[in-house]
Design a protein around this motif. Structure first.
Motif, PDB file in Angstrom:
ATOM      1  N   VAL A 373      53.155  85.174  65.602  1.00  8.09           N
ATOM      2  CA  VAL A 373      51.947  85.673  66.260  1.00  8.09           C
ATOM      3  C   VAL A 373      50.762  85.591  65.300  1.00  8.09           C
ATOM      4  O   VAL A 373      49.664  85.138  65.677  1.00  8.09           O
ATOM      5  CB  VAL A 373      52.155  87.121  66.747  1.00  8.09           C
ATOM      6  CG1 VAL A 373      50.839  87.714  67.237  1.00  8.09           C
ATOM      7  CG2 VAL A 373      53.197  87.165  67.855  1.00  8.09           C
ATOM      8  N   ILE A 374      50.967  86.019  64.056  1.00 10.40           N
ATOM      9  CA  ILE A 374      49.882  85.999  63.072  1.00 10.40           C
ATOM     10  C   ILE A 374      49.458  84.571  62.756  1.00 10.40           C
ATOM     11  O   ILE A 374      48.265  84.248  62.693  1.00 10.40           O
ATOM     12  CB  ILE A 374      50.318  86.734  61.794  1.00 10.40           C
ATOM     13  CG1 ILE A 374      50.562  88.222  62.088  1.00 10.40           C
ATOM     14  CG2 ILE A 374      49.266  86.579  60.694  1.00 10.40           C
ATOM     15  CD1 ILE A 374      51.136  88.993  60.917  1.00 10.40           C
ATOM     16  N   PHE A 376      49.850  81.681  64.548  1.00  9.63           N
ATOM     17  CA  PHE A 376      49.183  80.964  65.636  1.00  9.63           C
ATOM     18  C   PHE A 376      47.867  81.619  66.035  1.00  9.63           C
ATOM     19  O   PHE A 376      46.935  80.930  66.466  1.00  9.63           O
ATOM     20  CB  PHE A 376      50.121  80.848  66.834  1.00  9.63           C
ATOM     21  CG  PHE A 376      51.209  79.833  66.636  1.00  9.63           C
ATOM     22  CD1 PHE A 376      50.916  78.477  66.584  1.00  9.63           C
ATOM     23  CD2 PHE A 376      52.521  80.221  66.466  1.00  9.63           C
ATOM     24  CE1 PHE A 376      51.906  77.529  66.383  1.00  9.63           C
ATOM     25  CE2 PHE A 376      53.528  79.290  66.261  1.00  9.63           C
ATOM     26  CZ  PHE A 376      53.218  77.938  66.216  1.00  9.63           C
ATOM     27  N   SER A 377      47.745  82.930  65.867  1.00 10.57           N
ATOM     28  CA  SER A 377      46.465  83.594  66.142  1.00 10.57           C
ATOM     29  C   SER A 377      45.415  83.181  65.114  1.00 10.57           C
ATOM     30  O   SER A 377      44.240  82.984  65.464  1.00 10.57           O
ATOM     31  CB  SER A 377      46.644  85.110  66.125  1.00 10.57           C
ATOM     32  OG  SER A 377      47.535  85.530  67.137  1.00 10.57           O
ATOM     33  N   THR A 378      45.826  83.055  63.848  1.00  9.95           N
ATOM     34  CA  THR A 378      44.901  82.603  62.810  1.00  9.95           C
ATOM     35  C   THR A 378      44.420  81.188  63.084  1.00  9.95           C
ATOM     36  O   THR A 378      43.222  80.892  62.992  1.00  9.95           O
ATOM     37  CB  THR A 378      45.589  82.666  61.430  1.00  9.95           C
ATOM     38  OG1 THR A 378      46.061  83.997  61.189  1.00  9.95           O
ATOM     39  CG2 THR A 378      44.619  82.273  60.326  1.00  9.95           C
ATOM     40  N   ALA A 380      44.396  79.705  65.999  1.00  7.33           N
ATOM     41  CA  ALA A 380      43.592  79.717  67.222  1.00  7.33           C
ATOM     42  C   ALA A 380      42.179  80.223  66.943  1.00  7.33           C
ATOM     43  O   ALA A 380      41.198  79.684  67.489  1.00  7.33           O
ATOM     44  CB  ALA A 380      44.266  80.594  68.275  1.00  7.33           C
ATOM     45  N   ALA A 381      42.056  81.247  66.086  1.00  9.23           N
ATOM     46  CA  ALA A 381      40.725  81.764  65.737  1.00  9.23           C
ATOM     47  C   ALA A 381      39.892  80.689  65.043  1.00  9.23           C
ATOM     48  O   ALA A 381      38.687  80.540  65.316  1.00  9.23           O
ATOM     49  CB  ALA A 381      40.867  82.985  64.831  1.00  9.23           C
ATOM     50  N   THR A 409      40.914  87.399  61.116  1.00 13.68           N
ATOM     51  CA  THR A 409      41.841  87.565  62.242  1.00 13.68           C
ATOM     52  C   THR A 409      43.269  87.766  61.748  1.00 13.68           C
ATOM     53  O   THR A 409      43.972  88.686  62.187  1.00 13.68           O
ATOM     54  CB  THR A 409      41.780  86.336  63.164  1.00 13.68           C
ATOM     55  OG1 THR A 409      40.451  86.160  63.637  1.00 13.68           O
ATOM     56  CG2 THR A 409      42.733  86.504  64.341  1.00 13.68           C
ATOM     57  N   GLY A 410      43.710  86.897  60.820  1.00 15.34           N
ATOM     58  CA  GLY A 410      45.066  87.023  60.297  1.00 15.34           C
ATOM     59  C   GLY A 410      45.283  88.314  59.545  1.00 15.34           C
ATOM     60  O   GLY A 410      46.340  88.962  59.691  1.00 15.34           O
ATOM     61  N   LEU A 413      45.504  91.348  62.015  1.00 18.83           N
ATOM     62  CA  LEU A 413      46.804  91.352  62.700  1.00 18.83           C
ATOM     63  C   LEU A 413      47.931  91.746  61.753  1.00 18.83           C
ATOM     64  O   LEU A 413      48.860  92.465  62.135  1.00 18.83           O
ATOM     65  CB  LEU A 413      47.079  89.980  63.302  1.00 18.83           C
ATOM     66  CG  LEU A 413      46.209  89.575  64.502  1.00 18.83           C
ATOM     67  CD1 LEU A 413      46.506  88.142  64.924  1.00 18.83           C
ATOM     68  CD2 LEU A 413      46.431  90.535  65.671  1.00 18.83           C
TER      69      LEU A 413
END
Length: 453
Positions: A373-374, A376-378, A380-381, A409-410, A413
Motif C-alpha cells: 500500500v505504501i 504503490f501510494s507513493t 501514485a502520488a 505521502t509515503g 502512510l
C-alpha cells in the motif's frame, strides 16, 4: 559481487574508474549549468566531497558525490526571487550557495542529534518500505531527463542503449565490466560517421586553469546583505533539506541491499549524514552547489557488480584533475548529448530495478499488504503530481515537487498505518545478518575475490 579489485591490473582499474566518471559527468555539470554556477567548481567539489565522505566513513561505503538534482527546483526558485528583488545574476547565485550552506548546517545538526537516538528507532522511522519507492521515484524522475537528451539524436541514443544491453547479455568476464564503454564507443562511431561528433571545442581550451571563482562564494552575500532574502532562502531550503536527508537514508538502505552489507550498522547514519554535511558546507563556501550521493552509482554497481569503494576514490581524483584541465573537460563535453543520455538511461533503469528489488525483499520478509500500500501510494502520488499537476503542487507560496509530494505521502502512510506484522527483535537481527552477507558472517572479514576469467 566483487568487493576488492586491487588484484586487477592498474590499467583495468583506471579504465573502470574512467567508465564511472563518464557515467556521472553529465549529471555533475547539468545542475551548475541550470543554476548558472561554475562548472569547474562543480567538478572539483564533486571529487573533494567524495574523498571527504570516504575519509569520515572509513572508506567503506561505495558512494560517489555529485551535484544534487533533488534541490534543483528550490534553488532555481531562490535565484528567481533574488533577481526579482533587483539583484544581479552573480549575487543571486551567491544566495543559491547560501542555501546550500544552510543545507550543510542542517545535515550536521541532524547528524549530531541522531547520535542521541537509538539506531533501531532511526531505521524504523525510515525503513525499506519507504526507501524503495523513493529510490524508484528518483530513478523515474531522472529517466525523463535522460530521454530529453536522447531526443536530440534518437538513432545515436538507441544504438548506445542497445550496445550496452547486448554487451551485458553476450559478453562474459572482464569484457562485460566495460559494457558502458562499449555502448559509448558504438554511439560515438555512429555520431562520427554521421558528422555529429566534433572536437572543435578543444582548439581554444587551455591545458591548465584554476577552478576557483571568487564570484560565487556563499559569504559574498554579506557584501549586499538582505534579511528578507535570507529568510526566503532558509524557508525554501528547509523542506529541501528534509528531502535530501531522506534521499541519503534511502541510498544507504538500497546500497546495503545491493552490496549485501548493512552499512547502517557498520558505519551508521550519524557519521554518514555528518560527512555529507561537511562536504556540502565546504562546497557552498567556495561557490559550488550542494553535493549528494549519486543514486546512479547504485545502478552502475548493480550493472557491473563491482562495489569496491577504492574505484570511486580513483574517480574522485580524476574529477579533481579534470576540473583543473579545461581541455579535458572540453573533450568529455564534446561527447554527443544523445550518447550520454543513452548511458544515463541505462543507469536510471538499473536504479528503478534496484528500488523494486528492495521493495520485494522487504515484502518477502514482512509478508503483509502494508508495504505494498505504501509503495504503490507513493508511486501514485508521484505520477499524479508529475502528469496532472505539471510536476508540482503549490501550497501557499511554496511549490512542492513531484518527489517531495511522493515522499510526504509515503511518510504519512508509514506513520499512520499500524505495522501489525512487524518483525520481532530476534527476526530483525536475523534479517540484518542476511543483508550483511549471504553467509551470515561478519561484514569486516570478507574473503578476497578471485579474478574473473
Amino acid at each position: 559481487m566483487i568487493r576488492n579489485v586491487s588484484h586487477h591490473p592498474l590499467a583495468m582499474r583506471l579504465a573502470l574508474s574512467l567508465q564511472h566518471l563518464l557515467a556521472v559527468f553529465a549529471g555533475t555539470v547539468f545542475v551548475p549549468i541550470v543554476l548558472g554556477l561554475s562548472i569547474p567548481l562543480a567538478l572539483l567539489f564533486s571529487g573533494v566531497s567524495t574523498l571527504m565522505f570516504h575519509y569520515f566513513t572509513s572508506g567503506k561505503i561505495p558512494f560517489y558525490y555529485g551535484s544534487s538534482f533533488t534541490i534543483l527546483a528550490g534553488m532555481t526558485f531562490i535565484h528567481h526571487q533574488a533577481v526579482g528583488r533587483g539583484m544581479t545574476d552573480v549575487l543571486a547565485d551567491c544566495y543559491v550557495c547560501l542555501g546550500s550552506l544552510f543545507i550543510g548546517v542542517i545535515y550536521l545538526l541532524v547528524g549530531q542529534l541522531l547520535r542521541m537516538v537509538p539506531r533501531e528507532k532511526v531505521i524504523r522511522l525510515f525503513p525499506s518500505t519507504l526507501a524503495a519507492p523513493l529510490i524508484m521515484v528518483i530513478g523515474i524522475d531522472m529517466l525523463f531527463s535522460s530521454t530529453y537528451s536522447i531526443r536530440t539524436d534518437w538513432l545515436a541514443g538507441i544504438v548506445t542503449i542497445v550496445a550496452v544491453a547486448l554487451a551485458q547479455l553476450f559478453f562474459k568476464g572482464r569484457v562485460r565490466l566495460f559494457s558502458i564503454f562499449i555502448g559509448m564507443a558504438a554511439g560515438l562511431v555512429l555520431s562520427l560517421v554521421r558528422g555529429t561528433f566534433s572536437l572543435d571545442a578543444l582548439r581554444g581550451a587551455h591545458w591548465l586553469a584554476s577552478p576557483f571563482d571568487s564570484d560565487f562564494m556563499a559569504f559574498r552575500v554579506l557584501e549586499h546583505w538582505d534579511v528578507d532574502m535570507a529568510g526566503i532562502v532558509f524557508v525554501t531550503v528547509l523542506p529541501l533539506a528534509v528531502i535530501a536527508l531522506s534521499e541519503h537514508v534511502a541510498d544507504m538502505i538500497v546500497i546495503s541491499c545491493t552490496a549485501k552489507k548493512n552499512y547502517l550498522r557498520i558505519i551508521g547514519l550519524p557519521r554518514s549524514i555528518s560527512a555529507s554535511g561537511l562536504a556540502t558546507l565546504l562546497a557552498a563556501v567556495f561557490g559550488a552547489s550542494q553535493t549528494t550521493a549519486y543514486t546512479q552509482t547504485t545502478g552502475l554497481i548493480r550493472l557491473n557488480r563491482i562495489c569496491d569503494p577504492s574505484l570511486l576514490r580513483m574517480v574522485a581524483v580524476m574529477m579533481i584533475v579534470l576540473s583543473c584541465c579545461p581541455k579535458l573537460t572540453a573533450l568529455i563535453s564534446s561527447i554527443p548529448v544523445a550518447v550520454i543520455g543513452g548511458i544515463t538511461f541505462i543507469m536510471y533503469i538499473m536504479v528503478i530495478w534496484v528500488g523494486w528489488c528492495t521493495a520485494r525483499l522487504h515484502e518477502k520478509k514482512n509478508r503483509n499488504a502494508r508495504s505494498l500500500v505504501i509503495i504503490f501510494s507513493t508511486l501514485a502520488a508521484y505520477a499524479i503530481t508529475a502528469l496532472l499537476l505539471d510536476g508540482g503542487l503549490r501550497v501557499g507560496s511554496i511549490r512542492l515537487t513531484s518527489i517531495t509530494v511522493a515522499f510526504i505521502t509515503g511518510l504519512v502512510l508509514h506513520l499512520a498505518i499500524p505495522n501489525r506484522a512487524a518483525l520481532t527483535p530476534q527476526e530483525e537481527h536475523a534479517s540484518d545478518e542476511d543483508v550483511s552477507s549471504p553467509t551470515g558472517l561478519a561484514d569486516h572479514h570478507d574473503e578476497p575475490q578471485k579474478p574473473q576469467a
